[in-house]
Design a protein around this motif. Sequence first.
Motif, PDB file in Angstrom:
ATOM      1  N   PRO A 149     -25.591  50.646 -81.004  1.00 25.78           N
ATOM      2  CA  PRO A 149     -26.014  52.017 -80.697  1.00 25.78           C
ATOM      3  C   PRO A 149     -25.317  52.601 -79.473  1.00 25.78           C
ATOM      4  O   PRO A 149     -25.086  53.818 -79.406  1.00 25.78           O
ATOM      5  CB  PRO A 149     -27.522  51.873 -80.436  1.00 25.78           C
ATOM      6  CG  PRO A 149     -27.933  50.693 -81.252  1.00 25.78           C
ATOM      7  CD  PRO A 149     -26.763  49.744 -81.156  1.00 25.78           C
ATOM      8  N   ALA A 150     -24.941  51.756 -78.515  1.00 27.08           N
ATOM      9  CA  ALA A 150     -24.227  52.254 -77.330  1.00 27.08           C
ATOM     10  C   ALA A 150     -22.877  52.857 -77.720  1.00 27.08           C
ATOM     11  O   ALA A 150     -22.405  53.820 -77.093  1.00 27.08           O
ATOM     12  CB  ALA A 150     -24.023  51.125 -76.321  1.00 27.08           C
ATOM     13  N   LEU A 151     -22.256  52.322 -78.781  1.00 28.40           N
ATOM     14  CA  LEU A 151     -20.980  52.870 -79.254  1.00 28.40           C
ATOM     15  C   LEU A 151     -21.191  54.103 -80.118  1.00 28.40           C
ATOM     16  O   LEU A 151     -20.348  55.012 -80.142  1.00 28.40           O
ATOM     17  CB  LEU A 151     -20.225  51.799 -80.057  1.00 28.40           C
ATOM     18  CG  LEU A 151     -19.934  50.474 -79.329  1.00 28.40           C
ATOM     19  CD1 LEU A 151     -19.063  49.573 -80.195  1.00 28.40           C
ATOM     20  CD2 LEU A 151     -19.262  50.728 -77.989  1.00 28.40           C
ATOM     21  N   VAL A 152     -22.321  54.144 -80.823  1.00 21.35           N
ATOM     22  CA  VAL A 152     -22.626  55.299 -81.668  1.00 21.35           C
ATOM     23  C   VAL A 152     -22.961  56.523 -80.815  1.00 21.35           C
ATOM     24  O   VAL A 152     -22.559  57.649 -81.117  1.00 21.35           O
ATOM     25  CB  VAL A 152     -23.810  54.966 -82.611  1.00 21.35           C
ATOM     26  CG1 VAL A 152     -24.267  56.210 -83.368  1.00 21.35           C
ATOM     27  CG2 VAL A 152     -23.419  53.851 -83.583  1.00 21.35           C
ATOM     28  N   ARG A 153     -23.689  56.314 -79.723  1.00 22.40           N
ATOM     29  CA  ARG A 153     -24.171  57.402 -78.878  1.00 22.40           C
ATOM     30  C   ARG A 153     -23.123  57.817 -77.844  1.00 22.40           C
ATOM     31  O   ARG A 153     -22.263  57.035 -77.453  1.00 22.40           O
ATOM     32  CB  ARG A 153     -25.447  56.965 -78.133  1.00 22.40           C
ATOM     33  CG  ARG A 153     -26.624  56.728 -79.051  1.00 22.40           C
ATOM     34  CD  ARG A 153     -27.801  56.101 -78.289  1.00 22.40           C
ATOM     35  NE  ARG A 153     -28.238  56.938 -77.180  1.00 22.40           N
ATOM     36  CZ  ARG A 153     -29.051  57.976 -77.290  1.00 22.40           C
ATOM     37  NH1 ARG A 153     -29.506  58.308 -78.491  1.00 22.40           N
ATOM     38  NH2 ARG A 153     -29.416  58.683 -76.242  1.00 22.40           N
ATOM     39  N   ASP A 154     -23.198  59.039 -77.393  1.00 21.92           N
ATOM     40  CA  ASP A 154     -22.353  59.493 -76.295  1.00 21.92           C
ATOM     41  C   ASP A 154     -22.873  58.924 -74.981  1.00 21.92           C
ATOM     42  O   ASP A 154     -24.041  58.555 -74.858  1.00 21.92           O
ATOM     43  CB  ASP A 154     -22.360  61.031 -76.211  1.00 21.92           C
ATOM     44  CG  ASP A 154     -21.683  61.667 -77.409  1.00 21.92           C
ATOM     45  OD1 ASP A 154     -20.778  61.021 -77.980  1.00 21.92           O
ATOM     46  OD2 ASP A 154     -22.082  62.794 -77.789  1.00 21.92           O
ATOM     47  N   GLY A 155     -22.014  58.902 -73.974  1.00 21.06           N
ATOM     48  CA  GLY A 155     -22.443  58.527 -72.633  1.00 21.06           C
ATOM     49  C   GLY A 155     -22.498  57.024 -72.412  1.00 21.06           C
ATOM     50  O   GLY A 155     -22.004  56.217 -73.211  1.00 21.06           O
ATOM     51  N   LEU A 156     -23.136  56.662 -71.294  1.00 24.42           N
ATOM     52  CA  LEU A 156     -23.172  55.279 -70.825  1.00 24.42           C
ATOM     53  C   LEU A 156     -24.530  54.642 -71.111  1.00 24.42           C
ATOM     54  O   LEU A 156     -25.575  55.256 -70.896  1.00 24.42           O
ATOM     55  CB  LEU A 156     -22.912  55.254 -69.311  1.00 24.42           C
ATOM     56  CG  LEU A 156     -23.050  53.905 -68.588  1.00 24.42           C
ATOM     57  CD1 LEU A 156     -21.919  52.964 -68.990  1.00 24.42           C
ATOM     58  CD2 LEU A 156     -23.052  54.113 -67.071  1.00 24.42           C
ATOM     59  N   THR A 157     -24.522  53.404 -71.585  1.00 28.10           N
ATOM     60  CA  THR A 157     -25.747  52.617 -71.738  1.00 28.10           C
ATOM     61  C   THR A 157     -25.810  51.597 -70.609  1.00 28.10           C
ATOM     62  O   THR A 157     -24.868  50.820 -70.414  1.00 28.10           O
ATOM     63  CB  THR A 157     -25.782  51.888 -73.094  1.00 28.10           C
ATOM     64  OG1 THR A 157     -25.889  52.858 -74.143  1.00 28.10           O
ATOM     65  CG2 THR A 157     -26.961  50.925 -73.176  1.00 28.10           C
ATOM     66  N   VAL A 158     -26.917  51.629 -69.864  1.00 24.71           N
ATOM     67  CA  VAL A 158     -27.133  50.645 -68.796  1.00 24.71           C
ATOM     68  C   VAL A 158     -27.963  49.504 -69.367  1.00 24.71           C
ATOM     69  O   VAL A 158     -29.018  49.738 -69.959  1.00 24.71           O
ATOM     70  CB  VAL A 158     -27.868  51.274 -67.590  1.00 24.71           C
ATOM     71  CG1 VAL A 158     -28.210  50.210 -66.550  1.00 24.71           C
ATOM     72  CG2 VAL A 158     -27.015  52.353 -66.966  1.00 24.71           C
ATOM     73  N   VAL A 159     -27.487  48.282 -69.191  1.00 20.15           N
ATOM     74  CA  VAL A 159     -28.174  47.103 -69.708  1.00 20.15           C
ATOM     75  C   VAL A 159     -28.709  46.295 -68.528  1.00 20.15           C
ATOM     76  O   VAL A 159     -27.942  45.837 -67.683  1.00 20.15           O
ATOM     77  CB  VAL A 159     -27.225  46.219 -70.550  1.00 20.15           C
ATOM     78  CG1 VAL A 159     -28.003  45.038 -71.133  1.00 20.15           C
ATOM     79  CG2 VAL A 159     -26.567  47.030 -71.658  1.00 20.15           C
TER      80      VAL A 159
END
Length: 680
Positions: free
Chosen positions: A51-61
Amino acid sequence: MSHTQALLSSVFGFSGFRPGQEEIVNSVSKGENVLAIMPTGGGKSLCFQLPALVRDGLTVVISPLIALMRDQVEALKAVGVEAGALTSGNTDEETDAVFEALSSGRLKLLYMAPERLSSGGTLTLLRRSNVTMIAVDEAHCVSQWGHDFRPDYLRIGELRRALDVPLCAFTATADEETRDEIVARLFDGEAPQTFLRGFDRPNIHLAFAVKDSPRAQILSFAKARKGQSGIVYCGTRAKTESLAKALNDSGQTALAYHGGMERDQRRDAERRFQQEDELIVVATVAFGMGIDKPDIRWVAHADLPKSVESYYQEIGRAGRDGAPAETLTLFGPDDMRFRRTQIDESPSPVERRAADHARLNALLGIAEAQVCRRQNLLSYFGEASEKCGTCDLCDTPPELFDGTEAVRKALSAILRCDEGFGAGHLIDVLMGKQTDKVKQWSHDTLSVFGIGKEYDKRHWNAIFRQMMGMDLVRPNPDRFGALFMTEPAVPILKGQANVTLRRDTLAKANRGGPVAKALVSDEDAPLLSALKAKRRSLSEEARVPAYVVFADRTLIEMAETRPQTLDDMARIGGVGAKKLEKYGDAFLSVILGSAPEKMHPSRRKLATRGSGDVFERLLEAQANQVRGACGTLKPMTLTSAQLSRIAATRPRDLKTFTGLVGPRHAERFGEIMLRVIHET
């Protein structure tokens, strides 16, 4: 083919999702708040990475261990995904590269430890980095009642509110209570989309064994699986090193791993384990969380884990590829003593320690299970299942016998002793032993005294252990480990229900390995643990070593003699006047279970000088002589100050006594009070 399916194939190389993944990925991709409980090896990381690649912007893990972050970042980079981590293990070059990728907007996933959230600059950094989602791995670490609590996980809810972005949380080890706590702390109590994908790992064979030459048992288990990657978990750092050496000496290739090693040593061990097919790592629990090695073929526990959650998580590192894997967990009396002591020495509140004892009982229930272990394990997480056919109890069902009479005797002893004593004392009562403590409490006069002579001490210990595994009895943290009955025990005691026990556990009790010599008896161990916890708290507050407060031998004497007053405390070796004044009340409160009675400053000073008992006896003597020996004279008393001086100076003759109180009072009280002083 959808965009998500295309990325799954082109980036991660998978032709399809594993069971349960697709729904979670779709929900996270849509920006919904999600809580997903998936079995270890079920592919949790893909459920936020894709989903982080599908969505725009940055995903913080948010992830709890450096090793986990580093492995996932390297794996993502290997498939062309812009990912980075900010950890204390970074080199300056690695950190600079992450900041550069953030500033240019290239980064898709940023991993960080929860501790970084306490840094003032973190929120500012994330606010200007176009964060559109937060993913929380190992979300059970937010539970203050759990086995892996990390205080900084409590900051994640604040971060979600500050950034106003969706959050997805993942874990493999969350019972219902822990799931409720995750929702309360990460989602402010607003129910997220919840996916419960089960806890069963049918490819993992489960086995437990009572310790009987434990080193030989581990060496034999590893030898039968030579050439396969495996992990051996140990309770102490020293044992990891000695067992790794023993494995190497036996012709295996093994490495020790624990938190006391240098960072480069740990990194090298992790790297070698990932790359070498036949390596065994002998480790504390510091190793393994996030180790994404699919072909670990076996996991052994040289010591009993601390909870069902820990056990499930650690065995879950085997067989992630779905192929058969094996486990072996050793346990014995020393393990139970060690784990109970850990709980009792914890600074946690009583309710938390009570819950931890119950959790340990649940693990003991799996160890002492009478039928299918997998059924017992899954029922702990709220799942029902048929007998699995892939555990040692399904392979060879144990011999059972009707243990109702023995259990009823044990429960009767607990009840007759007012639920105020541990297994050690109860066994002495059942076996009819005239110990000092039995005589002190007049328990040799009870109807249960000597009714259990058909079993020896080891047998009775095994019976009590099985009773704890059935959760019929639990240690009471309020009464220093004294056993109390739970509700399921009542019908057994009343003769309304029967209970079966395992015969093999009792048989092995007589030929178990050597039991480590404890500092104090089992009966006094919980109180010693509580005293040590108090000492640790005081030493940390004063920023001094623990022994500066009191030495171990002083705490041992306190646990064994259980002083009831400051005067009693003053007679303990290592308790001088200054320490009694400074720490006496604190340690008496632990022993008594409540604050000691307030004492007049003058009387307190006498206690610190060891004269408190003399003062009390002088008071008693005065009361008998207020109207003289005949009981008809005019009342006369000494002041508290005069009694204090007498107690402190302890005059030896009438002349000295008269100098302290005057001739009239000396005539009335001299003879009787000098006798008190002489006797004391």
